[in-house]
Design a protein around this motif. Sequence first.
Motif, PDB file in Angstrom:
ATOM      1  N   ARG A 242      24.007  26.528  -7.455  1.00  0.00           N
ATOM      2  CA  ARG A 242      25.029  27.259  -8.204  1.00  0.00           C
ATOM      3  C   ARG A 242      24.943  28.767  -8.001  1.00  0.00           C
ATOM      4  N   THR A 243      24.365  29.222  -6.891  1.00  0.00           N
ATOM      5  CA  THR A 243      24.345  30.656  -6.613  1.00  0.00           C
ATOM      6  C   THR A 243      25.780  31.136  -6.413  1.00  0.00           C
ATOM      7  N   GLY A 244      26.104  32.247  -7.032  1.00  0.00           N
ATOM      8  CA  GLY A 244      27.443  32.803  -6.901  1.00  0.00           C
ATOM      9  C   GLY A 244      28.498  32.112  -7.727  1.00  0.00           C
ATOM     10  N   MET A 245      28.100  31.251  -8.649  1.00  0.00           N
ATOM     11  CA  MET A 245      29.090  30.532  -9.448  1.00  0.00           C
ATOM     12  C   MET A 245      29.079  30.975 -10.911  1.00  0.00           C
ATOM     13  N   GLY A 246      28.360  32.033 -11.200  1.00  0.00           N
ATOM     14  CA  GLY A 246      28.298  32.539 -12.567  1.00  0.00           C
ATOM     15  C   GLY A 246      29.435  33.503 -12.850  1.00  0.00           C
ATOM     16  N   LEU A 247      29.253  34.315 -13.867  1.00  0.00           N
ATOM     17  CA  LEU A 247      30.298  35.247 -14.291  1.00  0.00           C
ATOM     18  C   LEU A 247      30.684  36.245 -13.208  1.00  0.00           C
TER      19      LEU A 247
ATOM     20  N   CYS B 180      23.131  35.493 -12.865  1.00  0.00           N
ATOM     21  CA  CYS B 180      24.025  34.696 -13.712  1.00  0.00           C
ATOM     22  C   CYS B 180      23.502  33.267 -13.897  1.00  0.00           C
ATOM     23  N   GLU B 181      22.985  32.675 -12.821  1.00  0.00           N
ATOM     24  CA  GLU B 181      22.522  31.291 -12.854  1.00  0.00           C
ATOM     25  C   GLU B 181      20.996  31.186 -12.833  1.00  0.00           C
ATOM     26  N   GLU B 182      20.311  32.335 -12.846  1.00  0.00           N
ATOM     27  CA  GLU B 182      18.841  32.403 -12.878  1.00  0.00           C
ATOM     28  C   GLU B 182      18.198  31.624 -11.734  1.00  0.00           C
ATOM     29  N   VAL B 183      18.667  31.866 -10.517  1.00  0.00           N
ATOM     30  CA  VAL B 183      18.137  31.215  -9.323  1.00  0.00           C
ATOM     31  C   VAL B 183      17.167  32.174  -8.646  1.00  0.00           C
ATOM     32  N   THR B 184      15.981  31.664  -8.309  1.00  0.00           N
ATOM     33  CA  THR B 184      14.953  32.511  -7.712  1.00  0.00           C
ATOM     34  C   THR B 184      14.990  32.460  -6.183  1.00  0.00           C
ATOM     35  N   LYS B 185      14.313  33.423  -5.601  1.00  0.00           N
ATOM     36  CA  LYS B 185      14.201  33.476  -4.139  1.00  0.00           C
ATOM     37  C   LYS B 185      13.508  32.221  -3.618  1.00  0.00           C
ATOM     38  N   GLY B 186      12.485  31.772  -4.314  1.00  0.00           N
ATOM     39  CA  GLY B 186      11.757  30.571  -3.905  1.00  0.00           C
ATOM     40  C   GLY B 186      12.629  29.331  -3.911  1.00  0.00           C
ATOM     41  N   GLU B 187      13.510  29.211  -4.902  1.00  0.00           N
ATOM     42  CA  GLU B 187      14.414  28.059  -4.955  1.00  0.00           C
ATOM     43  C   GLU B 187      15.370  28.060  -3.766  1.00  0.00           C
ATOM     44  N   ILE B 188      15.845  29.242  -3.384  1.00  0.00           N
ATOM     45  CA  ILE B 188      16.746  29.345  -2.231  1.00  0.00           C
ATOM     46  C   ILE B 188      15.998  28.994  -0.958  1.00  0.00           C
ATOM     47  N   ARG B 189      14.815  29.561  -0.784  1.00  0.00           N
ATOM     48  CA  ARG B 189      14.014  29.283   0.409  1.00  0.00           C
ATOM     49  C   ARG B 189      13.685  27.795   0.515  1.00  0.00           C
ATOM     50  N   LYS B 190      13.314  27.195  -0.611  1.00  0.00           N
ATOM     51  CA  LYS B 190      12.964  25.764  -0.635  1.00  0.00           C
ATOM     52  C   LYS B 190      14.182  24.911  -0.269  1.00  0.00           C
TER      53      LYS B 190
ATOM     54  N   PRO C 135       7.321  24.605   8.039  1.00  0.00           N
ATOM     55  CA  PRO C 135       7.122  24.143   6.663  1.00  0.00           C
ATOM     56  C   PRO C 135       7.456  25.235   5.651  1.00  0.00           C
ATOM     57  N   PHE C 136       7.733  24.811   4.451  1.00  0.00           N
ATOM     58  CA  PHE C 136       7.952  25.771   3.365  1.00  0.00           C
ATOM     59  C   PHE C 136       6.596  26.284   2.904  1.00  0.00           C
ATOM     60  N   VAL C 137       6.442  27.585   2.971  1.00  0.00           N
ATOM     61  CA  VAL C 137       5.203  28.218   2.504  1.00  0.00           C
ATOM     62  C   VAL C 137       5.596  29.164   1.378  1.00  0.00           C
ATOM     63  N   PRO C 138       5.136  28.886   0.147  1.00  0.00           N
ATOM     64  CA  PRO C 138       5.503  29.760  -0.963  1.00  0.00           C
ATOM     65  C   PRO C 138       5.074  31.200  -0.706  1.00  0.00           C
ATOM     66  N   GLY C 139       5.946  32.129  -1.084  1.00  0.00           N
ATOM     67  CA  GLY C 139       5.668  33.547  -0.910  1.00  0.00           C
ATOM     68  C   GLY C 139       5.321  34.196  -2.243  1.00  0.00           C
ATOM     69  N   PRO C 140       4.704  35.376  -2.199  1.00  0.00           N
ATOM     70  CA  PRO C 140       4.295  36.047  -3.436  1.00  0.00           C
ATOM     71  C   PRO C 140       5.477  36.509  -4.290  1.00  0.00           C
ATOM     72  N   ASP C 141       6.653  36.691  -3.680  1.00  0.00           N
ATOM     73  CA  ASP C 141       7.812  37.152  -4.445  1.00  0.00           C
ATOM     74  C   ASP C 141       8.839  36.051  -4.682  1.00  0.00           C
ATOM     75  N   ASP C 142       8.422  34.806  -4.568  1.00  0.00           N
ATOM     76  CA  ASP C 142       9.352  33.685  -4.744  1.00  0.00           C
ATOM     77  C   ASP C 142       9.872  33.543  -6.171  1.00  0.00           C
TER      78      ASP C 142
END
Length: 113
Positions: free
Chosen positions: A54-59, A27-37, A13-20
């Motif tokens: 959209r990770t890696g699709m910014g400037l 560039c696209e303001e994507v968090t670690k938690g969004e990637i993990r989820k 299961p997805f368990v939220p982490g303290p550094d998520d």
Amino acid sequence: MHEINDRSRDIGPFVPGPDDDMIICRCEEVTKGEIRKAVHDGMFTLTEIRRYLRTGMGLCQGQTCAKLVKGIVARELKVSPAELEPATSRAPMRPIEMRVFAAEAKEGEEDEE
């Protein structure tokens, strides 16, 4: 490679982490938690995550975040980062006027003389 993309295997299961809330793709303001989820939602390839978040699709085109994203995905899937296929990448495209190409051609001809 086929075992990694096997959607029937249980990665837990997805368990939220303290550094998520840490931003991975600036560039696209994507968090670690969004990637993990996203991985726990069934996106096992870097290309799927790239299209969804959209990770890696910014400037920077993934110059700053690609390795970080790959590491996070590999940890969630419990595999080595080397086992993951790289994300499909394309050169950034934008319209270019023909006079730009013509000017470059003229510069090339002058250099040859």
